[in-house]
Design a protein around this motif. Sequence first.
Motif, mmCIF file in Angstrom:
data_model
loop_
_atom_site.group_PDB
_atom_site.id
_atom_site.type_symbol
_atom_site.label_atom_id
_atom_site.label_comp_id
_atom_site.label_asym_id
_atom_site.label_seq_id
_atom_site.Cartn_x
_atom_site.Cartn_y
_atom_site.Cartn_z
ATOM 1 N N ASP A 30 0.811 -1.190 -0.154
ATOM 2 C CA ASP A 30 -0.090 0.089 0.025
ATOM 3 C C ASP A 30 1.016 1.024 -0.015
ATOM 4 O O ASP A 30 1.891 1.360 0.947
ATOM 5 N N LEU A 31 0.560 2.169 -1.028
ATOM 6 C CA LEU A 31 1.430 3.555 -0.904
ATOM 7 C C LEU A 31 0.394 4.572 -0.444
ATOM 8 O O LEU A 31 -0.450 4.756 -0.955
ATOM 9 N N VAL A 32 0.967 5.127 0.608
ATOM 10 C CA VAL A 32 0.240 6.330 1.089
ATOM 11 C C VAL A 32 1.039 7.572 0.641
ATOM 12 O O VAL A 32 2.304 7.681 1.097
ATOM 13 N N MET A 33 0.483 8.362 0.060
ATOM 14 C CA MET A 33 1.376 9.577 -0.413
ATOM 15 C C MET A 33 0.834 10.783 0.873
ATOM 16 O O MET A 33 -0.298 11.106 0.591
ATOM 17 N N VAL A 34 1.845 11.059 1.429
ATOM 18 C CA VAL A 34 1.509 12.045 2.369
ATOM 19 C C VAL A 34 1.468 13.697 1.798
ATOM 20 O O VAL A 34 1.912 14.070 1.013
ATOM 21 N N PRO A 35 0.287 14.426 2.060
ATOM 22 C CA PRO A 35 0.246 15.443 1.312
ATOM 23 C C PRO A 35 1.138 16.647 1.373
ATOM 24 O O PRO A 35 1.971 16.433 2.500
ATOM 25 N N PHE A 36 1.583 17.171 0.506
ATOM 26 C CA PHE A 36 2.625 18.282 0.546
ATOM 27 C C PHE A 36 2.254 19.237 -0.226
ATOM 28 O O PHE A 36 1.750 19.339 -1.176
ATOM 29 N N ASP A 37 2.883 20.586 0.625
ATOM 30 C CA ASP A 37 2.665 21.787 -0.020
ATOM 31 C C ASP A 37 3.883 22.608 0.068
ATOM 32 O O ASP A 37 4.623 22.403 1.004
ATOM 33 N N PHE A 38 4.256 23.429 -0.957
ATOM 34 C CA PHE A 38 5.284 24.134 -0.801
ATOM 35 C C PHE A 38 5.436 25.144 0.068
ATOM 36 O O PHE A 38 6.473 25.586 0.495
ATOM 37 N N ASP A 39 4.196 25.777 0.585
ATOM 38 C CA ASP A 39 4.243 26.680 1.692
ATOM 39 C C ASP A 39 4.444 25.918 3.136
ATOM 40 O O ASP A 39 5.098 26.219 3.916
ATOM 41 N N LYS A 40 3.276 25.032 3.092
ATOM 42 C CA LYS A 40 3.267 24.167 4.337
ATOM 43 C C LYS A 40 4.151 22.966 4.580
ATOM 44 O O LYS A 40 4.303 22.436 5.555
ATOM 45 N N LEU A 41 4.726 22.682 3.307
ATOM 46 C CA LEU A 41 5.485 21.268 3.363
ATOM 47 C C LEU A 41 4.643 20.033 3.845
ATOM 48 O O LEU A 41 3.481 20.049 3.215
ATOM 49 N N TYR A 42 5.020 19.294 4.758
ATOM 50 C CA TYR A 42 4.356 18.279 5.130
ATOM 51 C C TYR A 42 3.549 18.711 6.204
ATOM 52 O O TYR A 42 2.945 17.624 6.800
ATOM 53 N N THR A 43 3.176 19.775 6.767
ATOM 54 C CA THR A 43 2.396 20.046 7.670
ATOM 55 C C THR A 43 0.824 19.931 7.318
ATOM 56 O O THR A 43 0.485 20.596 6.597
ATOM 57 N N PRO A 44 -0.090 19.136 8.068
ATOM 58 C CA PRO A 44 0.280 18.502 9.439
ATOM 59 C C PRO A 44 1.060 17.356 9.309
ATOM 60 O O PRO A 44 0.706 16.603 8.088
ATOM 61 N N ARG A 45 1.971 16.596 9.903
ATOM 62 C CA ARG A 45 2.642 15.492 9.745
ATOM 63 C C ARG A 45 1.798 14.340 9.895
ATOM 64 O O ARG A 45 1.059 14.401 10.655
ATOM 65 N N HIS A 46 1.983 13.398 9.214
ATOM 66 C CA HIS A 46 1.197 12.101 9.133
ATOM 67 C C HIS A 46 1.325 11.339 10.357
ATOM 68 O O HIS A 46 2.776 11.456 10.888
ATOM 69 N N PRO A 47 0.417 11.039 11.145
ATOM 70 C CA PRO A 47 0.888 10.206 12.489
ATOM 71 C C PRO A 47 1.607 8.899 12.491
ATOM 72 O O PRO A 47 2.475 8.854 13.468
ATOM 73 N N GLU A 48 1.691 8.243 11.376
ATOM 74 C CA GLU A 48 2.437 7.083 11.364
ATOM 75 C C GLU A 48 4.040 7.530 10.883
ATOM 76 O O GLU A 48 4.811 7.029 11.538
ATOM 77 N N VAL A 49 4.262 8.764 10.220
ATOM 78 C CA VAL A 49 5.471 9.114 10.171
ATOM 79 C C VAL A 49 6.058 9.514 11.299
ATOM 80 O O VAL A 49 7.109 9.289 11.667
ATOM 81 N N LEU A 50 5.136 10.183 12.173
ATOM 82 C CA LEU A 50 5.671 10.747 13.508
ATOM 83 C C LEU A 50 5.963 9.681 14.493
ATOM 84 O O LEU A 50 6.897 9.553 15.035
ATOM 85 N N ARG A 51 5.275 8.469 14.333
ATOM 86 C CA ARG A 51 5.416 7.426 15.333
ATOM 87 C C ARG A 51 6.742 6.571 14.787
ATOM 88 O O ARG A 51 7.467 6.428 15.869
ATOM 89 N N VAL A 52 6.999 6.388 13.573
ATOM 90 C CA VAL A 52 8.264 5.945 13.222
ATOM 91 C C VAL A 52 9.501 6.258 13.269
ATOM 92 O O VAL A 52 10.279 6.141 13.682
ATOM 93 N N ASN A 53 9.365 7.630 12.640
ATOM 94 C CA ASN A 53 10.652 8.132 12.325
ATOM 95 C C ASN A 53 10.864 9.510 13.234
ATOM 96 O O ASN A 53 10.134 10.573 13.083
ATOM 97 N N PRO A 54 11.904 9.373 13.939
ATOM 98 C CA PRO A 54 12.002 10.768 14.996
ATOM 99 C C PRO A 54 12.671 11.987 14.204
ATOM 100 O O PRO A 54 12.374 13.072 14.621
ATOM 101 N N LYS A 55 12.834 11.817 12.921
ATOM 102 C CA LYS A 55 13.275 12.776 11.773
ATOM 103 C C LYS A 55 12.186 13.494 11.359
ATOM 104 O O LYS A 55 12.210 14.200 10.515
ATOM 105 N N ARG A 56 10.959 12.575 11.419
ATOM 106 C CA ARG A 56 9.755 13.402 11.008
ATOM 107 C C ARG A 56 9.418 13.398 9.635
ATOM 108 O O ARG A 56 8.904 14.349 9.128
ATOM 109 N N GLN A 57 10.147 12.444 8.763
ATOM 110 C CA GLN A 57 10.414 12.546 7.283
ATOM 111 C C GLN A 57 9.813 11.397 6.648
ATOM 112 O O GLN A 57 10.077 10.257 7.326
ATOM 113 N N VAL A 58 9.166 11.375 5.425
ATOM 114 C CA VAL A 58 9.144 10.130 4.554
ATOM 115 C C VAL A 58 10.567 10.144 3.893
ATOM 116 O O VAL A 58 11.323 10.891 3.808
#
Length: 223
Positions: A30-58
């Motif tokens: 399953d591919l989950v494309m986390v929404p991205f915006d050039f102004d807001k970037l990845y805000t709000p961060r996806h909860p699974e990304v926050l849970r797994v990655n301390p760097k808060r990144q895909v």
Amino acid sequence: MAQFTLYSGPLSMFGAKAEIAAREKGLEFDLVMVPFDFDKLYTPRHPEVLRVNPKRQVPVLVDGDLGLFDSTQIFEYLEDLQPRPALWPADLRDRARARQLELKSDEVYFPHVVRLMGLQQNLEEAPALAAIEAAQAYCLEMDDLLAGREWLAGSYSYADIAFYMAALFGERQGAPLTPDMPRLLAWRERMGARPAVRRVAGAMGRWLASIGRPVPAFLRALG
């Protein structure tokens, strides 16, 4: 059934690396494309990304109770999960070279591109010109490396995937491949002909076009 979930983003170089590798392996996921915006970037961060990655990144890969981040770590997991087709060379020394090249794409070449990201309004000034020169010098090394071979480390590998995506961003940021890199240009054509690469990079090009951003000609040709 899907074997895992991959969290990426429409303009994530590292996420695209992981997705290409998974598709080259023929894996169901399953591919989950986390929404991205050039102004807001990845805000709000996806909860699974926050849970797994301390760097808060895909990218982030979740397989049951296993959570992984970092595209290189994901590469290694995919290679163990599905050994065929192999994406590291079989020969010990070629495999070591491929791993080194994958690292250099991220840690030696790509920092020059990152510098250019903050200099887009000043590409004719000295700091940008220095970054472009350094990026293109690295590309000339890769052109030399391709003498007499189709792929960077002998057989097609993660080294090719990593540098293709990094160079794609270099092209976007003002450090294009040039006519004095004929082997590298031919290599890029071979990369773009691979279904997995075409699917992932082509989707990135379409997303850029959909929001009115420039799309390099080679990327636009992927459809």
